[in-house]
Design an enzyme around this catalytic site. Structure first.
Site, mmCIF file in Angstrom:
data_model
loop_
_atom_site.group_PDB
_atom_site.id
_atom_site.type_symbol
_atom_site.label_atom_id
_atom_site.label_comp_id
_atom_site.label_asym_id
_atom_site.label_seq_id
_atom_site.Cartn_x
_atom_site.Cartn_y
_atom_site.Cartn_z
ATOM 1 C CB THR A 13 39.117 -78.817 9.251
ATOM 2 O OG1 THR A 13 39.378 -78.202 7.989
ATOM 3 C CG2 THR A 13 40.257 -78.532 10.212
ATOM 4 C CG ASP A 14 33.751 -79.891 9.617
ATOM 5 O OD1 ASP A 14 34.184 -78.718 9.721
ATOM 6 O OD2 ASP A 14 33.002 -80.405 10.462
ATOM 7 C CD GLN A 15 31.191 -76.345 3.111
ATOM 8 O OE1 GLN A 15 30.471 -77.317 3.192
ATOM 9 N NE2 GLN A 15 31.007 -75.389 2.223
ATOM 10 N N GLY A 17 35.667 -75.891 9.367
ATOM 11 C CA GLY A 17 36.969 -75.695 9.990
ATOM 12 C C GLY A 17 37.174 -76.490 11.257
ATOM 13 C CB VAL A 18 34.949 -78.649 13.283
ATOM 14 C CG1 VAL A 18 35.032 -79.590 14.471
ATOM 15 C CG2 VAL A 18 34.156 -77.395 13.624
#
Length: 137
Positions: A13-15, A17-18
């Site tokens: 994920t990215d920052q 949470g995706v």
């Protein structure tokens, strides 16, 4: 239809949470690998026979994002079987909510990546795969 579960890991994920879009293709592979194992055709056994399955086409339609720590369901089916290719279709869900759907087409090749006709090379394997094929009518 075969079902596999995976949990979205922090590294995927990215920052916010995706989950990164490329991970859907990794999850497709998880579904496909487990499907093949469950029908008693693990990739390791195929490669031991000199049969390889490189990806020649893939597609994913993203509907909603997968988020960190969600438990995803990967539904996998064999949607098309031809003498030299196989197409798997996928749905990725969070519970009953569709997050993505797509497909991956693979070729049947020898170890040198030369296409083979699976019907001629291993008729029994082709018939087994054909038994599981859920092609749309």
């Amino acid at each position: 239809m075969h079902t596999t579960k995976v949990r979205v890991r922090y590294a995927e994920t990215d920052q916010m949470g995706v989950a990164y879009n490329v991970n859907y293709f990794v999850w497709f592979e998880v579904g496909r690998t487990e499907y093949m194992r469950d029908i008693n055709i693990p990739y390791k056994a195929l490669e031991g026979k000199g049969i390889f399955m490189p990806v020649v086409e893939n597609f994913c339609h993203y509907v909603k994002p997968a988020m960190y720590d969600q438990v995803l369901t990967i539904n996998t089916k064999i949607a098309e079987l031809k003498a030299a290719t196989i197409k798997f279709q996928y749905e990725i869900l969070n519970g009953v909510e569709l997050l993505a759907e797509g497909y991956v087409r693979l070729a049947f090749t020898d170890k040198n990546m030369k296409p083979i006709n699976l019907k001629k090379v291993d008729r029994e394997l082709w018939e087994t795969l054909n038994k599981y094929c859920e092609a749309d009518e």
